[in-house]
Design a protein around this motif. Structure first.
Motif, PDB file in Angstrom:
ATOM      1  N   ARG A  50       0.825  -1.213   0.000  1.00 36.43           N
ATOM      2  CA  ARG A  50       0.000   0.000   0.000  1.00 36.43           C
ATOM      3  C   ARG A  50       0.857   1.261   0.000  1.00 36.43           C
ATOM      4  O   ARG A  50       0.512   2.253  -0.643  1.00 36.43           O
ATOM      5  CB  ARG A  50      -0.960  -0.011   1.182  1.00 36.43           C
ATOM      6  CG  ARG A  50      -2.077  -1.015   0.966  1.00 36.43           C
ATOM      7  CD  ARG A  50      -3.034  -1.050   2.115  1.00 36.43           C
ATOM      8  NE  ARG A  50      -4.177  -1.898   1.811  1.00 36.43           N
ATOM      9  CZ  ARG A  50      -5.057  -2.296   2.704  1.00 36.43           C
ATOM     10  NH1 ARG A  50      -4.931  -1.921   3.978  1.00 36.43           N
ATOM     11  NH2 ARG A  50      -6.059  -3.063   2.345  1.00 36.43           N
ATOM     12  N   SER A  51       1.965   1.222   0.703  1.00 39.95           N
ATOM     13  CA  SER A  51       2.873   2.364   0.708  1.00 39.95           C
ATOM     14  C   SER A  51       3.422   2.617  -0.693  1.00 39.95           C
ATOM     15  O   SER A  51       3.497   3.763  -1.154  1.00 39.95           O
ATOM     16  CB  SER A  51       4.001   2.126   1.703  1.00 39.95           C
ATOM     17  OG  SER A  51       4.914   3.191   1.672  1.00 39.95           O
ATOM     18  N   ILE A  58       1.979   1.733  -3.526  1.00 31.70           N
ATOM     19  CA  ILE A  58       0.864   2.237  -4.334  1.00 31.70           C
ATOM     20  C   ILE A  58       0.645   3.716  -4.064  1.00 31.70           C
ATOM     21  O   ILE A  58       0.441   4.512  -4.990  1.00 31.70           O
ATOM     22  CB  ILE A  58      -0.414   1.409  -4.067  1.00 31.70           C
ATOM     23  CG1 ILE A  58      -0.259  -0.002  -4.658  1.00 31.70           C
ATOM     24  CG2 ILE A  58      -1.654   2.103  -4.631  1.00 31.70           C
ATOM     25  CD1 ILE A  58      -1.325  -0.982  -4.219  1.00 31.70           C
ATOM     26  N   ASP A  59       0.680   4.116  -2.798  1.00 38.47           N
ATOM     27  CA  ASP A  59       0.508   5.528  -2.439  1.00 38.47           C
ATOM     28  C   ASP A  59       1.581   6.401  -3.096  1.00 38.47           C
ATOM     29  O   ASP A  59       1.285   7.499  -3.595  1.00 38.47           O
ATOM     30  CB  ASP A  59       0.538   5.711  -0.924  1.00 38.47           C
ATOM     31  CG  ASP A  59      -0.672   5.103  -0.229  1.00 38.47           C
ATOM     32  OD1 ASP A  59      -1.642   4.701  -0.915  1.00 38.47           O
ATOM     33  OD2 ASP A  59      -0.635   5.019   1.016  1.00 38.47           O
TER      34      ASP A  59
END
Length: 97
Positions: free
Chosen positions: A14-15, A17-18
């Motif tokens: 997720r990091s 992707i962010d």
């Protein structure tokens, strides 16, 4: 059912992707800064807001890049057409001023 927020693998994904999402926004902002200048130039020189020949060439070029990158070329074309429509709208607004 949601994943546990303490999952380090998921958090890492997720990091990443962010970070990519942030980069995309900055790249789009830069692209639109440049196309805004193009729109102003076209308006000053009474050039048409759209250039269908260039648009077709760009779509073909980017479809090939998408294929090479193993990205769905249909998706990439839809995305690019969306951007082109927005750019043309901006150029039409610049011409109307």
């Amino acid at each position: 059912m949601s994943e546990a927020p303490s999952d380090p693998v998921l958090a890492s994904f997720r990091s990443s992707i962010d970070n990519i999402d942030a980069a995309l926004i900055h790249i789009l902002a830069e692209r639109f800064r440049i196309t805004k200048a193009v729109g102003a130039y076209k308006a000053e020189n009474q050039l048409p807001a759209s250039d269908p020949g260039r648009e077709d060439r760009q779509i073909a070029r980017l479809r090939k890049l998408a294929e090479d990158a193993q990205l769905d070329p249909e998706f990439s074309e839809k995305f690019l057409r969306f951007i082109i429509q927005e750019v043309i709208r901006h150029h039409e607004q610049a011409a109307a001023k």
